[in-house]
Design a protein around this motif. Structure first.
Motif, PDB file in Angstrom:
ATOM      1  N   ARG A 223      26.308   6.704  17.972  1.00  0.00           N
ATOM      2  CA  ARG A 223      27.309   6.202  17.024  1.00  0.00           C
ATOM      3  C   ARG A 223      27.374   4.677  17.011  1.00  0.00           C
ATOM      4  O   ARG A 223      27.789   4.087  16.004  1.00  0.00           O
ATOM      5  N   SER A 224      27.010   4.045  18.113  1.00  0.00           N
ATOM      6  CA  SER A 224      27.149   2.589  18.188  1.00  0.00           C
ATOM      7  C   SER A 224      26.005   1.849  17.497  1.00  0.00           C
ATOM      8  O   SER A 224      26.207   0.744  16.974  1.00  0.00           O
ATOM      9  N   ARG A 225      24.817   2.425  17.483  1.00  0.00           N
ATOM     10  CA  ARG A 225      23.694   1.731  16.836  1.00  0.00           C
ATOM     11  C   ARG A 225      23.902   1.569  15.334  1.00  0.00           C
ATOM     12  O   ARG A 225      23.698   0.472  14.798  1.00  0.00           O
ATOM     13  N   PRO A 226      24.290   2.616  14.597  1.00  0.00           N
ATOM     14  CA  PRO A 226      24.591   2.391  13.176  1.00  0.00           C
ATOM     15  C   PRO A 226      25.727   1.396  12.963  1.00  0.00           C
ATOM     16  O   PRO A 226      25.728   0.648  11.975  1.00  0.00           O
ATOM     17  N   VAL A 344      20.819  -2.470  24.156  1.00  0.00           N
ATOM     18  CA  VAL A 344      21.774  -2.740  25.236  1.00  0.00           C
ATOM     19  C   VAL A 344      23.226  -2.580  24.795  1.00  0.00           C
ATOM     20  O   VAL A 344      24.084  -2.201  25.604  1.00  0.00           O
ATOM     21  N   LEU A 345      23.544  -2.868  23.543  1.00  0.00           N
ATOM     22  CA  LEU A 345      24.925  -2.730  23.092  1.00  0.00           C
ATOM     23  C   LEU A 345      25.291  -1.288  22.772  1.00  0.00           C
ATOM     24  O   LEU A 345      26.438  -1.005  22.423  1.00  0.00           O
ATOM     25  N   ALA A 346      24.316  -0.379  22.895  1.00  0.00           N
ATOM     26  CA  ALA A 346      24.607   1.046  22.769  1.00  0.00           C
ATOM     27  C   ALA A 346      25.043   1.644  24.098  1.00  0.00           C
ATOM     28  O   ALA A 346      25.353   2.839  24.171  1.00  0.00           O
ATOM     29  N   ALA A 350      28.451  -2.003  28.240  1.00  0.00           N
ATOM     30  CA  ALA A 350      28.495  -3.268  27.509  1.00  0.00           C
ATOM     31  C   ALA A 350      29.859  -3.533  26.897  1.00  0.00           C
ATOM     32  O   ALA A 350      30.136  -4.656  26.469  1.00  0.00           O
ATOM     33  N   HIS A 351      30.720  -2.522  26.875  1.00  0.00           N
ATOM     34  CA  HIS A 351      32.017  -2.662  26.204  1.00  0.00           C
ATOM     35  C   HIS A 351      33.188  -2.411  27.130  1.00  0.00           C
ATOM     36  O   HIS A 351      34.324  -2.362  26.670  1.00  0.00           O
TER      37      HIS A 351
END
Length: 354
Positions: A223-226, A344-346, A350-351
């Motif tokens: 869900r984070s990549r899109p 990496v932000l997936a 990272a959050h």
């Protein structure tokens, strides 16, 4: 850390207990199960690993750890913490563009020896405004930020403003004095700081919400990549509006090169804000080095026996214009950083501090 406690493999009556002791510090300081899940992921615990502890995924395992480990009574409750008003940094985001506009206008209204001095003063004021702005908002650099990244970003900005003029003069045998600068590129990129910060804030907020509603690391990654790609597209739209407005006010610019540079700088800062400054620094250094090498090759081609050295850049500039150098260099670098960011932000880790 992929090694797991041997007690987990032997199947004790309470397989979570060993993991709880191993990550006790993480569990004690966590303000919610999501932070524990992100920390476990950062230590190499996956959904498959969680199954060995009789849980369907890392999120379920984190919820049990959060419930079982006592925390200090002084630990802050995230729901009770006041939310910092976004209007503060949202207004600060407009400061670099305003300072750059004043500097460009001042330079255009002066002449003679005062013009370079005013330009230098305006550049210094813009650097200060940009530094203060980035320290206040969602693009503030995380731990491990490197000075080299700022140096390379400064060079890339400087090339966008004066590099094409220098290259054009160099290809025609100059420069014989001061070369042409691009006020439209400077102003457009300066005002693009605002959509850069707004889009970074939007990405962080939406990623945190998706993290809260996901029931597994794989689901969150999917869900984070899109979301990242959509936010990048939104930023490109905002960047294009800023550049188009500057072009109407100050004249033509190398539009594609400026879009590529703006996207590159945004992705680099977004990665740094989430703690991945290493990759951002390397890509920025490679892009800055490539532009410097392109300029150097043209001057080196004037030396006896080195005519062929400057031929590739000269041929490319003659076919597509001098803007092809920053467009290709920054475009390739931006694509590389976008691929890295999508990887990496997936990650939930990272959050966890956003």
């Amino acid at each position: 850390m992929t090694d797991l406690p041997t007690t987990a493999r032997r199947g004790p009556a309470d397989p979570v207990k060993a993991l709880m002791h191993r990550h006790r510090a993480l569990c004690e300081r966590a303000v919610d199960p999501l932070e524990i899940a992100a920390g476990l992921e950062a230590h190499g615990v996956t959904d498959r690993t969680a199954a060995r502890f009789r849980h369907r995924d890392v999120f379920s395992l984190a919820e049990e750890l959060y419930a079982r480990v006592p925390r200090d009574a002084a630990t802050a409750d995230p729901a009770a913490e006041p939310t910092r008003p976004s209007a503060v940094w949202a207004l600060w985001a407009l400061l670099p563009g305003a300072v750059c506009t004043l500097a460009v206008t001042g330079v255009q209204l002066t002449s003679g020896g005062a013009r370079p001095a005013l330009g230098a003063l305006g550049a210094a004021a813009f650097a200060v405004a940009l530094t203060l702005t980035l320290r206040r908002g969602p693009l503030r650099a995380g731990p491990g930020a490197r000075p080299l990244a700022r140096i390379c970003a400064g060079w890339l900005m400087a090339y966008a403003i004066g590099g094409d003029g220098l290259l054009s003069d160099a290809l025609s045998g100059g420069p014989d004095g001061l070369w042409a600068l691009d006020p439209a590129a400077a102003t457009g990129l300066a005002f693009a700081v605002a959509p850069a910060m707004w889009c970074a804030h939007l990405f962080s907020v939406q990623a945190r919400r998706k993290l809260a509603s996901s029931r597994g690391l794989a689901e969150f990654s999917g869900r984070s990549r899109p979301l990242l790609l959509a936010t990048a597209a939104l930023f490109i739209g905002g960047l294009a509006v800023c550049l188009a407005a500057a072009q109407l006010a100050y004249g033509p610019m190398e539009f594609a090169a400026c879009v590529a540079l703006g996207l590159l700088l945004w992705l680099a800062r977004l990665l740094a804000a989430h703690g991945f400054s290493g990759a951002a620094t390397k890509v920025l250094a490679a892009a800055a080095g490539a532009e410097l090498l392109a300029l150097a090759s043209v001057f080196a081609g004037r030396l006896p026996g080195l005519t062929l050295v400057g031929r590739p850049v000269a041929d490319a500039a003659g076919t597509w214009g001098v803007g092809v150098v920053p467009a290709v260099v920054c475009g390739a670098a931006a694509l590389a950083l976008l691929a890295r960011a999508a990887a990496v932000l997936a990650r939930a880790s990272a959050h966890c501090d956003q």
